[in-house]
Motif scaffolding. Structure first.
Motif, mmCIF file in Angstrom:
data_model
loop_
_atom_site.group_PDB
_atom_site.id
_atom_site.type_symbol
_atom_site.label_atom_id
_atom_site.label_comp_id
_atom_site.label_asym_id
_atom_site.label_seq_id
_atom_site.Cartn_x
_atom_site.Cartn_y
_atom_site.Cartn_z
ATOM 1 N N GLU A 77 0.800 -1.215 0.000
ATOM 2 C CA GLU A 77 0.000 0.000 0.000
ATOM 3 C C GLU A 77 0.845 1.283 0.000
ATOM 4 O OE1 GLU A 77 -3.309 0.250 2.609
ATOM 5 O OE2 GLU A 77 -3.866 -1.852 2.372
ATOM 6 N N PRO A 78 1.842 1.363 -0.880
ATOM 7 C CA PRO A 78 2.597 2.621 -0.947
ATOM 8 C C PRO A 78 1.709 3.738 -1.498
ATOM 9 C CG PRO A 78 3.183 1.208 -2.787
ATOM 10 C CD PRO A 78 2.306 0.388 -1.876
ATOM 11 N N PRO A 79 1.827 4.967 -0.975
ATOM 12 C CA PRO A 79 1.050 6.076 -1.523
ATOM 13 C C PRO A 79 1.525 6.458 -2.920
ATOM 14 C CG PRO A 79 2.534 6.821 0.211
ATOM 15 C CD PRO A 79 2.613 5.330 0.203
ATOM 16 N N THR A 80 0.703 7.185 -3.636
ATOM 17 C CA THR A 80 1.008 7.531 -5.023
ATOM 18 C C THR A 80 2.341 8.243 -5.147
ATOM 19 O OG1 THR A 80 -1.336 7.656 -5.588
ATOM 20 C CG2 THR A 80 0.190 8.804 -7.038
ATOM 21 N N TRP A 81 2.623 9.176 -4.252
ATOM 22 C CA TRP A 81 3.882 9.926 -4.354
ATOM 23 C C TRP A 81 5.089 9.005 -4.227
ATOM 24 C CZ3 TRP A 81 7.240 9.517 -0.364
ATOM 25 C CH2 TRP A 81 6.723 9.193 0.902
ATOM 26 N N LEU A 82 4.997 7.952 -3.392
ATOM 27 C CA LEU A 82 6.110 7.017 -3.247
ATOM 28 C C LEU A 82 6.234 6.137 -4.487
ATOM 29 C CD1 LEU A 82 8.389 5.790 -1.627
ATOM 30 C CD2 LEU A 82 6.707 4.364 -0.429
ATOM 31 N N VAL A 83 5.112 5.716 -5.051
ATOM 32 C CA VAL A 83 5.145 4.941 -6.293
ATOM 33 C C VAL A 83 5.832 5.746 -7.388
ATOM 34 C CG1 VAL A 83 3.733 3.887 -8.106
ATOM 35 C CG2 VAL A 83 3.112 3.571 -5.702
ATOM 36 N N ASP A 84 5.518 7.037 -7.477
ATOM 37 C CA ASP A 84 6.146 7.895 -8.489
ATOM 38 C C ASP A 84 7.653 8.005 -8.253
ATOM 39 O OD1 ASP A 84 3.684 8.339 -9.656
ATOM 40 O OD2 ASP A 84 3.340 10.249 -8.639
ATOM 41 N N GLU A 85 8.054 8.148 -6.988
ATOM 42 C CA GLU A 85 9.488 8.230 -6.682
ATOM 43 C C GLU A 85 10.204 6.935 -7.067
ATOM 44 O OE1 GLU A 85 10.529 9.267 -2.716
ATOM 45 O OE2 GLU A 85 9.580 11.251 -2.784
ATOM 46 N N LEU A 86 9.596 5.810 -6.740
ATOM 47 C CA LEU A 86 10.214 4.530 -7.076
ATOM 48 C C LEU A 86 10.315 4.342 -8.581
ATOM 49 C CD1 LEU A 86 8.414 2.285 -4.434
ATOM 50 C CD2 LEU A 86 10.833 2.908 -4.438
ATOM 51 N N ARG A 87 9.288 4.767 -9.300
ATOM 52 C CA ARG A 87 9.314 4.657 -10.760
ATOM 53 C C ARG A 87 10.441 5.506 -11.338
ATOM 54 N NH1 ARG A 87 4.670 6.499 -11.679
ATOM 55 N NH2 ARG A 87 3.462 4.571 -11.797
ATOM 56 N N ASP A 88 10.630 6.692 -10.812
ATOM 57 C CA ASP A 88 11.699 7.577 -11.297
ATOM 58 C C ASP A 88 13.075 7.032 -10.962
ATOM 59 O OD1 ASP A 88 9.767 9.269 -12.269
ATOM 60 O OD2 ASP A 88 9.837 10.637 -10.537
ATOM 61 N N GLY A 89 13.188 6.289 -9.882
ATOM 62 C CA GLY A 89 14.455 5.648 -9.517
ATOM 63 C C GLY A 89 15.339 6.548 -8.691
ATOM 64 N N ASP A 90 16.399 7.053 -9.304
ATOM 65 C CA ASP A 90 17.352 7.943 -8.648
ATOM 66 C C ASP A 90 17.908 7.294 -7.374
ATOM 67 O OD1 ASP A 90 16.874 9.770 -10.669
ATOM 68 O OD2 ASP A 90 15.249 10.733 -9.577
ATOM 69 N N ALA A 91 17.711 7.970 -6.235
ATOM 70 C CA ALA A 91 18.316 7.491 -4.990
ATOM 71 C C ALA A 91 17.803 6.116 -4.581
ATOM 72 C CB ALA A 91 18.058 8.501 -3.869
ATOM 73 N N TRP A 92 16.550 5.821 -4.925
ATOM 74 C CA TRP A 92 16.006 4.505 -4.584
ATOM 75 C C TRP A 92 16.759 3.401 -5.311
ATOM 76 C CZ3 TRP A 92 13.094 3.897 -0.501
ATOM 77 C CH2 TRP A 92 12.297 4.949 -0.050
ATOM 78 N N ARG A 93 17.053 3.596 -6.590
ATOM 79 C CA ARG A 93 17.771 2.584 -7.366
ATOM 80 C C ARG A 93 19.212 2.432 -6.886
ATOM 81 N NH1 ARG A 93 14.764 -1.129 -10.166
ATOM 82 N NH2 ARG A 93 13.079 -0.087 -11.287
#
Length: 329
Positions: free
Chosen positions: A122-138
Motif C-alpha cells: 500500500e505505498p502512496p502515489t507519491w512514493l510509487v512515483d518516486e520509485l518509478r523515477d528511480g534515482d536514490a532509490w535505485r
C-alpha cells in the motif's frame, strides 16, 4: 449463573480456533486467542481463591485448549534489537498506507531499517512515483519493479540482489507477479532463497475472509509444489490480516511455514498507535524450517496505521547443484 456464564464464554472463545477454518465469526474470535487465554488464567485463579473448583476446572480446560492453538511451531523468544550477525539477511515488511502524506516518515521507516529485502504494501502515489523515477532509490535498492500504470497500493519488493521468476527462472523483477503475490528467487551471494510478498484481504466480511483464505491456500500450494522441491529456503512477508492464532497462520504452518514473531514479544502492528493487547500482530514474516530467526521487532510506521516489522534471519544456502539458470524442460 454469572460465574458459569463467564467460564462458558472463556472456553468457547479459547477454543474458537478449532472452527476457524470453516466459520468466519469463529476465526475472528480466534485472532485474540492469547488474550482469551490470559482471561481464563486470571478468572481461574479467582475461582481457586474462592474455592469454586468446578469453575476453576473449566477455566483450566479453556487455558489448555488455548495453549494448544497458540504455542505449536513458534519460538518463545529471539534475540534483541542489536545489529545482525555477518551473513544474515534483514527483511522489512511495511504497509505504508495508501493515503499517507508523511513523506519523511515513510522514507525514514524504509531507509533507516537498512534492510536487504523490503516488502512494501500500500505505498502512496507519491512514493510509487518516486520509485518509478528511480534515482536514490535505485542506488540503494537496484532490483524492483514498478509498472508505468502503477498507482497507490502497488505491491513492490525492493532488494539488493537480482530477482528471478520461480518457475521460468527469468531474471527481472517484472516477472515476479504471480497468483496475487510477488514471488521470486533472490540471487544472494551466499546462496539463493525464495521470497514472497503477500497481502490477503481483510476479514471485514465473510466474502473478503474467504477470498483472503483462498489466496493463502494458493500460496501454500505453490510453496509445497514449486519451492519445497527446489530445496531452497523460503521467506514470506506480508500483512496477513490475521494474527498468529488465526486460520491463515495455521494454514501456512501446516504447509511448513512458521511465524517469526516470538510468543514472548507483546507487540502488535495494527493499529500502529495502540499498545498491546489493543493492537493485533497482523504484519509479519514467515520462514521455512531451516531458517533461523535471530531478531524480531516492530518499528514506528512513519504516519501509517501499521507498524513496520524488521526481522533478521540466518538463511541457509541452497543444496549443491542448485542453479538459477533456466530449469530443464
Amino acid at each position: 449463573m454469572v460465574r458459569w456464564a463467564i467460564a462458558g464464554l472463556l472456553i468457547a472463545s479459547c477454543g474458537a480456533w478449532l472452527l476457524g477454518e470453516s466459520l468466519w465469526i469463529a476465526d475472528l474470535v480466534s485472532q485474540v486467542t492469547g488474550v482469551w487465554a490470559f482471561g481464563a488464567l486470571a478468572f481461574g485463579i479467582w475461582c481457586v481463591i474462592r474455592k469454586r473448583w468446578a469453575s476453576a476446572g473449566v477455566c483450566g480446560a479453556a487455558l489448555a485448549v488455548a495453549v494448544t492453538g497458540v504455542v505449536p511451531g513458534r519460538s518463545l523468544w529471539v534475540g534483541g534489537d542489536g545489529q545482525p550477525d555477518d551473513g544474515s539477511v534483514r527483511v522489512l515488511v511495511y504497509n505504508a498506507l495508501a493515503h499517507n502524506e508523511d513523506r519523511e516518515g515513510v522514507r525514514s521507516t524504509i531507509l533507516d531499517a537498512e534492510a536487504d529485502v523490503i516488502g512494501l504494501l500500500e505505498p502512496p502515489t507519491w512514493l510509487v512515483d518516486e520509485l518509478r523515477d528511480g534515482d536514490a532509490w535505485r542506488e540503494r535498492y537496484p532490483h524492483y519493479f514498478v509498472s508505468e500504470r502503477a498507482s497507490a497500493g502497488f505491491k513492490v519488493v525492493l532488494s539488493r540482489w537480482p530477482q528471478y521468476d520461480v518457475e521460468s527462472r527469468r531474471e527481472g523483477a517484472k516477472h515476479t507477479l504471480v497468483a496475487g503475490t510477488r514471488q521470486m528467487l533472490l540471487d544472494r551471494p551466499a546462496g539463493a532463497f525464495a521470497f514472497t510478498l503477500v497481502h490477503p484481504r481483510s476479514p471485514r466480511s465473510p466474502g473478503r475472509w474467504r477470498a483472503g483464505n483462498t489466496l493463502v491456500e494458493t500460496l501454500v500450494a505453490r510453496h509445497e509444489s514449486l519451492i519445497e522441491p527446489l530445496g531452497v529456503a523460503h521467506v514470506v512477508a506480508g500483512d496477513f490480516n490475521a494474527t498468529p492464532t488465526g486460520y491463515r497462520s495455521r494454514a501456512l504452518a501446516a504447509g511448513g511455514l512458521r511465524r517469526a514473531k516470538p510468543l514472548a514479544s507483546p507487540a502488535g502492528t495494527f493499529p500502529g498507535w495502540a499498545p498491546w493487547p489493543l493492537s493485533l500482530a497482523i504484519d509479519d514474516v514467515l520462514v521455512s524450517p531451516l531458517v533461523v530467526v535471530e531478531r524480531w521487532r516492530a518499528a514506528d510506521g512513519g504516519g501509517s496505521d501499521h507498524r513496520a516489522v524488521i526481522v533478521d534471519l540466518t538463511i541457509p544456502a541452497p543444496p549443491d547443484g542448485f542453479t538459477l539458470g533456466r530449469p530443464e524442460p
